[in-house]
Design a protein around this motif. Structure first.
Motif, short mmCIF file in Angstrom:
data_model
loop_
_atom_site.label_atom_id
_atom_site.label_comp_id
_atom_site.label_asym_id
_atom_site.label_seq_id
_atom_site.Cartn_x
_atom_site.Cartn_y
_atom_site.Cartn_z
N ASP A 86 0.67 -1.11 0.14
CA ASP A 86 -0.25 0.19 0.04
C ASP A 86 0.95 1.22 -0.27
O ASP A 86 1.27 1.58 1.13
CB ASP A 86 -1.35 0.11 1.59
N LEU A 87 1.20 1.84 -0.98
CA LEU A 87 1.77 2.74 -0.84
C LEU A 87 1.47 4.01 -0.87
O LEU A 87 2.42 5.15 -0.02
CB LEU A 87 2.74 2.71 -3.12
N ARG A 88 0.22 4.32 -0.86
CA ARG A 88 -0.02 5.20 -0.50
C ARG A 88 -0.18 5.57 0.76
O ARG A 88 0.22 6.26 1.81
CB ARG A 88 -1.38 5.94 -1.74
N GLY A 89 -0.61 4.73 1.09
CA GLY A 89 -1.11 3.90 3.04
C GLY A 89 0.37 4.50 3.35
O GLY A 89 0.66 5.02 4.56
N ARG A 90 1.84 3.69 2.73
CA ARG A 90 2.75 4.42 3.64
C ARG A 90 2.86 5.61 3.64
O ARG A 90 3.89 6.41 4.83
CB ARG A 90 3.67 3.28 2.43
N TRP A 91 2.56 6.17 2.49
CA TRP A 91 3.17 7.81 2.64
C TRP A 91 2.19 8.50 3.77
O TRP A 91 3.03 9.06 3.81
CB TRP A 91 2.84 8.01 1.58
N HIS A 92 1.72 8.79 3.60
CA HIS A 92 0.26 9.18 4.34
C HIS A 92 0.85 8.90 6.37
O HIS A 92 0.72 9.40 6.46
CB HIS A 92 -1.32 8.58 4.46
N ALA A 93 1.20 8.05 5.78
CA ALA A 93 1.88 7.28 7.47
C ALA A 93 2.70 7.86 7.77
O ALA A 93 3.03 8.25 8.88
CB ALA A 93 2.28 5.63 7.69
N ALA A 94 3.96 8.12 6.69
CA ALA A 94 5.44 8.93 7.16
C ALA A 94 5.07 10.02 7.02
O ALA A 94 6.14 10.56 8.39
CB ALA A 94 6.51 8.62 6.19
N CYS A 95 4.26 10.61 5.99
CA CYS A 95 3.97 12.09 5.88
C CYS A 95 3.14 12.51 8.53
O CYS A 95 3.92 13.38 8.21
CB CYS A 95 2.96 13.21 4.96
N THR A 136 13.10 6.94 3.19
CA THR A 136 12.05 6.58 3.88
C THR A 136 11.15 6.57 2.14
O THR A 136 10.42 5.86 1.98
CB THR A 136 11.20 6.75 4.96
N LEU A 137 10.97 7.82 2.31
CA LEU A 137 10.54 8.20 1.06
C LEU A 137 10.67 7.15 -0.65
O LEU A 137 9.83 7.01 -0.91
CB LEU A 137 10.23 9.18 0.63
N VAL A 138 12.15 7.31 -0.47
CA VAL A 138 12.87 7.02 -1.23
C VAL A 138 12.65 5.04 -1.52
O VAL A 138 12.16 4.79 -3.04
CB VAL A 138 13.91 7.29 -1.32
N ALA A 139 12.50 5.31 -0.28
CA ALA A 139 12.44 3.67 -0.59
C ALA A 139 10.46 2.66 -0.38
O ALA A 139 11.00 2.30 -1.37
CB ALA A 139 12.37 2.65 1.04
N ILE A 140 9.95 3.81 -0.58
CA ILE A 140 8.55 3.72 -1.09
C ILE A 140 8.37 3.75 -2.98
O ILE A 140 7.67 2.70 -2.90
CB ILE A 140 7.81 4.92 -0.42
N GLY A 185 9.05 12.84 -6.28
CA GLY A 185 9.52 12.39 -4.47
C GLY A 185 9.89 13.72 -4.01
O GLY A 185 9.17 13.58 -3.15
N MET A 186 10.57 14.52 -4.55
CA MET A 186 11.19 15.70 -3.63
C MET A 186 10.29 16.50 -3.98
O MET A 186 10.25 17.43 -2.94
CB MET A 186 12.39 16.27 -4.90
N ALA A 187 9.33 17.10 -4.92
CA ALA A 187 8.23 17.97 -4.66
C ALA A 187 7.12 17.82 -3.88
O ALA A 187 6.57 18.65 -2.84
CB ALA A 187 7.64 17.55 -6.13
N GLY A 188 7.14 16.49 -3.19
CA GLY A 188 6.01 15.99 -2.28
C GLY A 188 6.85 16.42 -0.98
O GLY A 188 6.35 16.42 -0.24
#
Length: 232
Positions: A86-95, A136-140, A185-188
């Motif tokens: 769940d890439l989006r879920g991982r992104w939201h969790a990290a943010c 962590t984002l790069v890993a996603i 990714g860097m923009a995000g």
């Protein structure tokens, strides 16, 4: 216990106490740290504290490394607790973890992402800890590509000088990651810290009341830009 071990333990405890007092100074005075002020609060003569931190800059560096490591650990733990696919879920969790840590530790966050400290230049020792959150984002992104859950945008969208810079960065953070994907990714990631800064430093006052919902909405827009899918 050998005398050397006792001395090392006492020294470590003293260093921890100095940093704890310095963090309290950050909360009241910002990054305008004074070793004399820290020594005074600890009941020490000012010359004694120099045995542990020879300069204000060394104390600042210790606090910065500690803060980056704490933020990095929070982001990594949040990502590790999410479904790997769940890439989006991982992104939201990290943010959310980054924002939660910042709101709990505003003085330390300001030391990392606020105004530069006059006269202070961060040494190379801070680079590794500073890279933990973006890694962590790069890993996603890397995991998404490897699992064919994520498609890289066309490389032609990048100006050549930007592509060259990102190619060098990718070699360090994630060899083989397409430069155009890293750019998104860097923009995000930079938008994430812009969001946190606006909230923490009062830029959303009288503009946005529902901060949690606004944050989730904005991070969802960032996920769309990056191209992160939901759970599969």
């Amino acid at each position: 216990m050998p005398a050397s071990s006792i001395r090392a333990r006492v020294r470590a405890e003293m260093i921890d106490e100095i940093k704890a007092v310095a963090r309290r100074h950050l909360a009241t005075d910002g990054a305008n740290l004074s070793l004399r002020g820290v020594a005074r609060d600890m009941g020490m003569v000012s010359s004694a504290i120099y045995r542990y931190f020879p300069s204000r800059d060394e104390l600042l560096t210790a606090l910065i490394i500690e803060a980056y490591d704490a933020l990095g650990a929070a982001v990594e733990t949040a990502d590790a607790g999410a479904d790997r696919r769940d890439l989006r879920g991982r992104w939201h969790a990290a943010c959310r973890a980054a924002r939660d840590w910042a709101l709990r530790h505003p003085a330390e966050y300001a030391l990392l992402y606020g105004s530069p400290v006059p006269g202070y230049t961060a040494p190379d020792d801070t680079i590794g800890p500073a890279q933990r959150p973006p890694t962590t984002l790069v890993a996603i992104l890397r995991d998404g590509l490897a699992a064919s859950l994520l498609t890289a945008p066309p490389g032609g969208e990048l100006p050549e000088p930007v592509r060259a810079d990102l190619a060098e960065l990718a070699d360090v953070l994630a060899p083989g990651l397409p430069e155009a994907l890293l750019a998104r990714g860097m923009a995000g990631w930079t938008q994430l810290f812009g969001l946190i800064n606006f909230e923490l430093f009062g830029r959303l006052n009288r503009a946005v009341s529902h901060r949690d919902e606004y944050f989730d909405h904005q991070t969802a827009l960032m996920a769309d830009l990056i191209g992160l899918p939901g759970p599969t």
